[in-house]
Motif scaffolding. Structure first.
Motif, PDB file in Angstrom:
ATOM      1  N   UNK A  64      43.399 -62.658  65.879  1.00 54.41           N
ATOM      2  CA  UNK A  64      44.375 -61.775  66.754  1.00 54.41           C
ATOM      3  C   UNK A  64      43.741 -60.604  67.039  1.00 54.41           C
ATOM      4  N   UNK A  65      42.146 -60.122  66.729  1.00 59.11           N
ATOM      5  CA  UNK A  65      41.779 -58.920  66.969  1.00 59.11           C
ATOM      6  C   UNK A  65      41.654 -58.698  68.380  1.00 59.11           C
ATOM      7  N   UNK A  66      41.169 -59.414  69.424  1.00 57.89           N
ATOM      8  CA  UNK A  66      41.095 -58.901  70.835  1.00 57.89           C
ATOM      9  C   UNK A  66      42.603 -58.856  71.435  1.00 57.89           C
ATOM     10  N   UNK A  67      43.572 -59.392  70.900  1.00 54.65           N
ATOM     11  CA  UNK A  67      44.762 -59.546  71.414  1.00 54.65           C
ATOM     12  C   UNK A  67      45.658 -58.410  71.191  1.00 54.65           C
ATOM     13  N   UNK A  68      46.765 -58.346  72.041  1.00 49.67           N
ATOM     14  CA  UNK A  68      47.395 -56.956  72.080  1.00 49.67           C
ATOM     15  C   UNK A  68      47.936 -56.552  70.368  1.00 49.67           C
ATOM     16  N   UNK A  69      48.340 -57.392  69.698  1.00 53.45           N
ATOM     17  CA  UNK A  69      48.854 -57.087  68.347  1.00 53.45           C
ATOM     18  C   UNK A  69      47.827 -56.926  67.487  1.00 53.45           C
ATOM     19  N   UNK A  70      46.529 -57.302  68.024  1.00 56.19           N
ATOM     20  CA  UNK A  70      45.386 -57.176  66.854  1.00 56.19           C
ATOM     21  C   UNK A  70      44.977 -55.689  67.053  1.00 56.19           C
ATOM     22  N   UNK A  71      45.193 -55.196  68.437  1.00 57.54           N
ATOM     23  CA  UNK A  71      44.982 -53.643  68.550  1.00 57.54           C
ATOM     24  C   UNK A  71      45.883 -52.895  67.984  1.00 57.54           C
ATOM     25  N   UNK A  72      47.303 -53.317  67.771  1.00 56.57           N
ATOM     26  CA  UNK A  72      48.414 -52.479  67.310  1.00 56.57           C
ATOM     27  C   UNK A  72      49.241 -53.566  66.591  1.00 56.57           C
ATOM     28  N   UNK A  73      48.730 -53.920  65.126  1.00 54.15           N
ATOM     29  CA  UNK A  73      49.378 -54.656  64.369  1.00 54.15           C
ATOM     30  C   UNK A  73      50.818 -54.280  63.967  1.00 54.15           C
ATOM     31  N   UNK A  74      51.772 -55.018  63.527  1.00 54.47           N
ATOM     32  CA  UNK A  74      52.809 -54.306  62.871  1.00 54.47           C
ATOM     33  C   UNK A  74      52.611 -54.355  61.495  1.00 54.47           C
ATOM     34  N   UNK A  75      53.305 -53.960  60.447  1.00 52.60           N
ATOM     35  CA  UNK A  75      53.363 -53.581  59.053  1.00 52.60           C
ATOM     36  C   UNK A  75      53.433 -54.987  58.434  1.00 52.60           C
ATOM     37  N   UNK A  76      53.942 -55.987  59.209  1.00 54.95           N
ATOM     38  CA  UNK A  76      54.406 -57.300  58.211  1.00 54.95           C
ATOM     39  C   UNK A  76      53.454 -58.390  58.639  1.00 54.95           C
ATOM     40  N   UNK A  77      52.433 -58.236  59.295  1.00 57.58           N
ATOM     41  CA  UNK A  77      51.329 -59.137  59.496  1.00 57.58           C
ATOM     42  C   UNK A  77      50.790 -59.735  58.032  1.00 57.58           C
ATOM     43  N   UNK A  78      50.699 -61.009  58.024  1.00 60.69           N
ATOM     44  CA  UNK A  78      50.077 -61.568  56.617  1.00 60.69           C
ATOM     45  C   UNK A  78      50.843 -61.315  55.356  1.00 60.69           C
ATOM     46  N   UNK A  79      52.080 -61.121  55.567  1.00 61.64           N
ATOM     47  CA  UNK A  79      52.865 -60.540  54.237  1.00 61.64           C
ATOM     48  C   UNK A  79      53.732 -61.451  53.728  1.00 61.64           C
ATOM     49  N   UNK A  80      53.848 -63.000  54.368  1.00 58.49           N
ATOM     50  CA  UNK A  80      54.966 -63.756  54.178  1.00 58.49           C
ATOM     51  C   UNK A  80      54.517 -65.088  53.488  1.00 58.49           C
ATOM     52  N   UNK A  81      55.301 -65.937  52.640  1.00 54.56           N
ATOM     53  CA  UNK A  81      54.990 -67.138  52.622  1.00 54.56           C
ATOM     54  C   UNK A  81      55.669 -67.799  53.605  1.00 54.56           C
ATOM     55  N   UNK A  82      54.949 -68.780  54.223  1.00 57.00           N
ATOM     56  CA  UNK A  82      55.352 -69.387  55.351  1.00 57.00           C
ATOM     57  C   UNK A  82      55.717 -70.979  54.920  1.00 57.00           C
ATOM     58  N   UNK A  83      57.014 -71.251  55.395  1.00 57.29           N
ATOM     59  CA  UNK A  83      57.407 -72.603  55.016  1.00 57.29           C
ATOM     60  C   UNK A  83      57.711 -73.048  56.566  1.00 57.29           C
ATOM     61  N   UNK A  84      57.253 -74.281  57.020  1.00 54.08           N
ATOM     62  CA  UNK A  84      57.385 -74.702  58.406  1.00 54.08           C
ATOM     63  C   UNK A  84      58.067 -76.298  58.304  1.00 54.08           C
ATOM     64  N   UNK A  85      59.284 -76.485  59.015  1.00 53.69           N
ATOM     65  CA  UNK A  85      59.856 -77.807  59.156  1.00 53.69           C
ATOM     66  C   UNK A  85      59.586 -78.244  60.585  1.00 53.69           C
ATOM     67  N   UNK A  86      59.167 -79.521  60.707  1.00 55.42           N
ATOM     68  CA  UNK A  86      58.801 -79.881  62.033  1.00 55.42           C
ATOM     69  C   UNK A  86      59.990 -81.255  62.128  1.00 55.42           C
TER      70      UNK A  86
END
Length: 200
Positions: A70-92
């Motif tokens: 994400x570094x070069x992307x918009x959110x990489x320049x201005x990340x939110x406080x929640x980035x990389x803060x969750x357990x992620x569970x994905x159903x497909x």
């Protein structure tokens, strides 16, 4: 630079130099939109890629990849406080057979959810402070056990559900062996859940 037709894995796209239209500046707005989100767009409009991007952004196990992804992307320049803060569970749900008897569809759905919960348990095994029970024939009980373990950590669970719409359509449109009505399939919706991204 390659155009990522049919590619919906955000990590592969970013690491292998595929073209990516940066819309990560919308993440702050998504976070402010509420705890339960649903994305309604036609097929092939990038919903799966969006969910994959959310998975990589919020997954606490991918914190060391944040700058590369994400570094070069918009959110990489201005990340939110929640980035990389969750357990992620994905159903497909594209991986769940949507045909046959109602009991067969329910069993396939419970199996998929249990498989994903098992993977989640394994991915974050160093974080659990209590045992998590998997119930082979009742994935909702498995989910309750996982949520109980999550509540004993400083993190929350981010649930991503993909291909729910196509799965539901296939179930409803399939032939009904024995005159059974597939629309009467009960007991598979987690408490308080909606499609899309869910923070629990």
């Amino acid at each position: 630079m390659h155009f990522p037709y049919g590619l919906s894995d955000f990590g592969t796209l970013r690491q292998e130099g595929y073209w990516y239209l940066d819309r990560t500046d919308r993440l702050a707005a998504l976070e402010n939109a509420g705890r339960q989100l649903i994305f309604l767009r036609p097929r092939r409009f990038g919903k799966s890629l969006l969910l994959s991007m959310l998975e990589h952004y919020y997954d606490l196990n991918r914190a060391d990849q944040f700058e590369a992804l994400f570094g070069p992307l918009a959110v990489g320049q201005h990340p939110t406080r929640r980035h990389n803060q969750y357990f992620v569970l994905k159903w497909d749900f594209s991986l769940v057979a949507a045909y046959g008897e109602i009991g067969d569809i329910e069993a396939a759905l419970h199996q998929h959810i249990n498989d994903r919960i098992y993977q989640c348990i394994d991915d974050y095994q160093s974080h659990w402070k209590r045992a998590i029970s998997l119930h082979p024939h009742n994935a909702l009980s498995s989910l309750e056990s996982l949520l109980g373990a999550v509540r004993r950590t400083p993190h929350k669970l981010y649930l991503l559900i993909d291909e729910y719409d196509n799965f539901a359509n296939e179930v409803l449109m399939a032939a009904h062996p024995g005159g059974q009505d597939h629309s009467q399939c009960h007991g598979l919706k987690p408490p308080g859940s909606k499609p899309g991204g869910i923070q629990a």
